[in-house]
Write a protein that holds these residues in place. Structure first.
Motif, mmCIF file in Angstrom:
data_model
loop_
_atom_site.group_PDB
_atom_site.id
_atom_site.type_symbol
_atom_site.label_atom_id
_atom_site.label_comp_id
_atom_site.label_asym_id
_atom_site.label_seq_id
_atom_site.Cartn_x
_atom_site.Cartn_y
_atom_site.Cartn_z
ATOM 1 N N ASP A 504 -12.081 26.435 -24.671
ATOM 2 C CA ASP A 504 -11.888 26.582 -26.117
ATOM 3 C C ASP A 504 -12.380 25.363 -26.902
ATOM 4 O O ASP A 504 -12.195 25.293 -28.113
ATOM 5 C CB ASP A 504 -10.413 26.827 -26.426
ATOM 6 N N GLN A 505 -13.005 24.425 -26.211
ATOM 7 C CA GLN A 505 -13.517 23.231 -26.872
ATOM 8 C C GLN A 505 -14.867 23.513 -27.534
ATOM 9 O O GLN A 505 -15.770 24.056 -26.908
ATOM 10 C CB GLN A 505 -13.689 22.100 -25.840
ATOM 11 N N VAL A 506 -14.972 23.151 -28.820
ATOM 12 C CA VAL A 506 -16.273 23.250 -29.503
ATOM 13 C C VAL A 506 -17.177 22.165 -28.948
ATOM 14 O O VAL A 506 -16.785 20.992 -28.854
ATOM 15 C CB VAL A 506 -16.112 23.076 -31.024
ATOM 16 N N ILE A 507 -18.372 22.539 -28.532
ATOM 17 C CA ILE A 507 -19.312 21.552 -27.995
ATOM 18 C C ILE A 507 -20.467 21.366 -28.964
ATOM 19 O O ILE A 507 -20.860 22.279 -29.687
ATOM 20 C CB ILE A 507 -19.814 21.961 -26.591
ATOM 21 N N GLY A 508 -21.012 20.153 -28.964
ATOM 22 C CA GLY A 508 -21.997 19.780 -29.970
ATOM 23 C C GLY A 508 -21.323 18.960 -31.050
ATOM 24 O O GLY A 508 -20.111 19.073 -31.273
ATOM 25 N N LYS A 509 -22.077 18.113 -31.715
ATOM 26 C CA LYS A 509 -21.506 17.176 -32.678
ATOM 27 C C LYS A 509 -21.675 17.615 -34.124
ATOM 28 O O LYS A 509 -21.398 16.848 -35.039
ATOM 29 C CB LYS A 509 -22.158 15.789 -32.492
ATOM 30 N N ARG A 510 -22.116 18.828 -34.358
ATOM 31 C CA ARG A 510 -22.344 19.253 -35.730
ATOM 32 C C ARG A 510 -21.032 19.390 -36.516
ATOM 33 O O ARG A 510 -20.977 19.088 -37.706
ATOM 34 C CB ARG A 510 -23.101 20.589 -35.757
#
Length: 620
Positions: A504-510
């Protein structure tokens, strides 16, 4: 970079401007389809609000006439109490209360109309954006690789937002038109020729506004490529994806200078047009002002002569002033609508683009399972606008259940072959068969549903880890067991286990709280998409370029095990990986130069053996 001296789009002709009005009916239909309730609400409220200015002005005339009448009475009363007790003020007070009520009603209706328009505009923008995305999804890959279509897509994308004002403008003009009819009726009764004077005075301003609206559209149309470049320089100079390289190479001064140079030229072109528009607009508006004061003087003279009362003077002067303002706004607004309709061309012309790669009218069902596999028969293809053939005279078999590796130097045609196999493009020559039938005989969506492709330049979705894998079979995005199984097959489960919120972790730094991954970790997540798809044909196009040697070996060993009984295509520059394939095709200059197992190709010598030795020497 653009040559600012090149020929720009000329101003649309008068006929083109009027032809563009054909876009208004479909535009209004889209508004109606967005929300019938809100559309009816804004139309009804505007109709009611349209007659209020006339009613208020007429009540004002009655008030003045009543005041004049009361002044002429010789009652001898001086106190407000005496006037009140006499009952003479009752008609005046009634009129004042009526005007107050009309003013309050007008203000309330104005706020309600603004609210309804805002809600309708939001819904319309969202609905149009969805339609834009849906249509873009139907277009061919060729369309997205065409710079001209990119310009059209950019203009269309801007119109999904920019047309919100047009909607309010159209409804506002309809409201003003009703008000104009009401005011005009009053003027015609008193002095019909004033209407003709008003029209003559306003026509020059209308023509001038129409001319400059067309020039403004022409300027924006012709500068579309530069606007995209401006956005590119802005994005490149301030983006997390480019930050490391821009800083290391010190590219900020270069990018800023390019942005400043291009934006200055665009500003200069806009400024020149704005100055011309302001100068001519001021001159032409003076004609309308002159017409008003000629009419005002005429009305004042008729009042002095005794033809009109003071109330009539107020009503006629106010009516003529409001009518002049409304007519000027309506004519200028019409020219602006005509200009806005030109912009609608950008939106609707994009919707008119039709894909060439489509399903046949009566498609064959895709075989499940595949029995024979794929056959390339003398296939030739070159990219639109290119003189060089990407592949030509390409003939080979991809047997069902076989793992086939493609090797060759850059530009040999490996990725093009994959695009043809997935029917992202159709051959210009020859044909590709699946179980003995042309790929073009099958339903396009069914065919692609049976193909899982991971390209080297895969997309890094700024979504959760689970969603990043689920895009391989998005309709199964709620099937967590399937997602986890796909991650385990691709060895991405080890990567996800280290994330704070796991799958459930959002990946990427946007986005806020996003966690970025290394290039190799991203690739494992991307490879999991292919397993998520559970397709009959798996294609990995340089999928392990960012992996170290050990990770690459583990990924391909797992791929070999899991692709048992499936058809697979593997593209890699690393011969340690491709040697595990059942068969290897060596591509050169867009055609098959050699085919066989790793051992057979080494024994035969030639390009494969040469490339293998060159790579092996680097490890000695």
């Amino acid at each position: 970079m653009p040559d600012t001296a090149r020929t720009r789009r000329t101003s649309p002709s008068v006929r083109e401007r009027f032809d563009a009005l054909r876009n208004l009916p479909p535009f209004l239909r889209q508004i109606w389809q967005t929300s019938r309730g809100l559309t009816l609400a804004t139309a009804g409220l505007r109709l009611l609000r349209a007659v209020l200015p006339v009613a208020m002005l007429y009540v004002g005339k009655l008030i003045i006439d009543e005041v004049v009448r009361l002044v002429g009475l010789e009652t001898g009363q001086t106190s407000l109490t005496a006037w009140w007790e006499s009952g003479l003020l009752s008609p005046l007070l009634g009129l004042l209360a009526l005007e107050f009520g009309l003013a309050v009603l007008s203000d309330v209706l104005g706020r309600i109309v603004s609210l309804v328009d805002q809600l309708l505009s939001e819904l319309f923008t969202n609905a149009t954006s969805v339609r834009l995305m849906e249509h873009a999804a139907t277009l061919d890959l060729e369309d997205f690789e065409d710079s001209e279509l990119q310009d059209r897509l950019d203009r269309a994308r801007r119109q999904t937002m920019g047309r919100m004002t047009l909607m309010g403008q159209l409804f506002g003009q309809a409201q003003d038109a009703v008000t104009i009819v009401a005011f005009a009726a009053g003027l015609v009764v008193y002095a019909p020729w004033l209407m003709a004077l008003l029209a003559i005075a306003l026509i020059p301003a209308f023509l001038g506004e129409a001319h400059f609206n067309a020039l403004n559209y022409s300027l924006n149309f012709s500068w579309t490529p530069e606007r995209r470049e401006l956005e590119y320089f802005k994005q490149t100079g301030a983006s997390v994806e480019t930050a490391k390289e821009v800083k290391i190479f010190g590219l900020h001064p270069f990018l800023i200078a390019r942005f400043r140079d291009l934006s200055a030229k665009f500003y200069a072109a806009n400024r020149a047009l704005a100055l011309r528009r302001a100068g001519w607009g001021s001159l032409l508006t003076m004609l309308g002002t002159l017409g008003y004061y000629v009419a005002y003087g005429y009305i004042a003279w008729r009042t002095v002569r005794g033809d009109f009362s003071i109330g009539d003077l107020t009503f006629l002067a106010g009516s003529f002033l409001r009518l002049r303002q409304l007519l000027e706004g309506l004519l200028v607004g019409f020219s602006q609508v005509a200009g806005q309709a030109l912009y609608l061309d950008d939106l609707f012309s994009f919707f008119e683009i039709q894909p060439e790669i489509v399903s046949p009218a009566n498609p064959r069902p895709v075989p499940v399972p595949m029995r024979e596999g794929f056959v390339f028969e003398d296939v030739g293809f070159r990219y639109p606008g290119a003189e060089r053939w990407a592949v030509r005279h390409l003939s080979f078999e991809l047997r069902a259940g076989e793992v086939l590796a493609l090797v060759g130097e850059n530009g040999a045609g490996k990725t093009t072959l994959v695009k043809l196999l997935a029917r992202l493009y159709d051959p210009d020559e020859g044909r590709i068969l699946l179980d003995g039938h042309d790929l073009r005989d099958y339903d396009l969506d069914e065919l692609r549903a049976q193909i899982g492709v991971i390209f080297q330049d895969f997309v890094r979705y700024h979504l959760t880890a689970a969603e990043n894998i689920a895009v391989g079979r998005i309709e199964a995005r709620d099937d967590r067991d399937r997602i986890v199984a796909a991650a385990q097959r691709a060895l991405a489960d080890e990567v996800i286990a280290k994330l704070p919120n796991g799958y459930d972790q959002v990946i990427g730094k946007r986005f806020r709280n996003g966690v970025d991954l290394s290039g190799g970790e991203w690739q494992k997540v991307a490879i999991a998409r292919a397993y998520m798809r559970d397709a009959q044909l798996l294609i990995l196009d340089e999928p392990t370029a960012a992996l170290d040697a050990r990770s690459e070996f583990e990924v391909f060993q797992r791929f070999k095990e899991l692709s048992a009984g499936r058809t697979a295509v593997l593209i890699s520059h690393r011969f340690s990986s491709v040697r595990m394939a059942d068969r290897i095709l060596v591509l050169a200059n867009g055609s098959v130069e050699a085919a066989g197992t790793h051992e057979e190709l080494l024994a035969a010598g030639g390009r494969y053996a040469e490339l293998f030795e060159l790579q092996a020497a680097g490890y000695r």
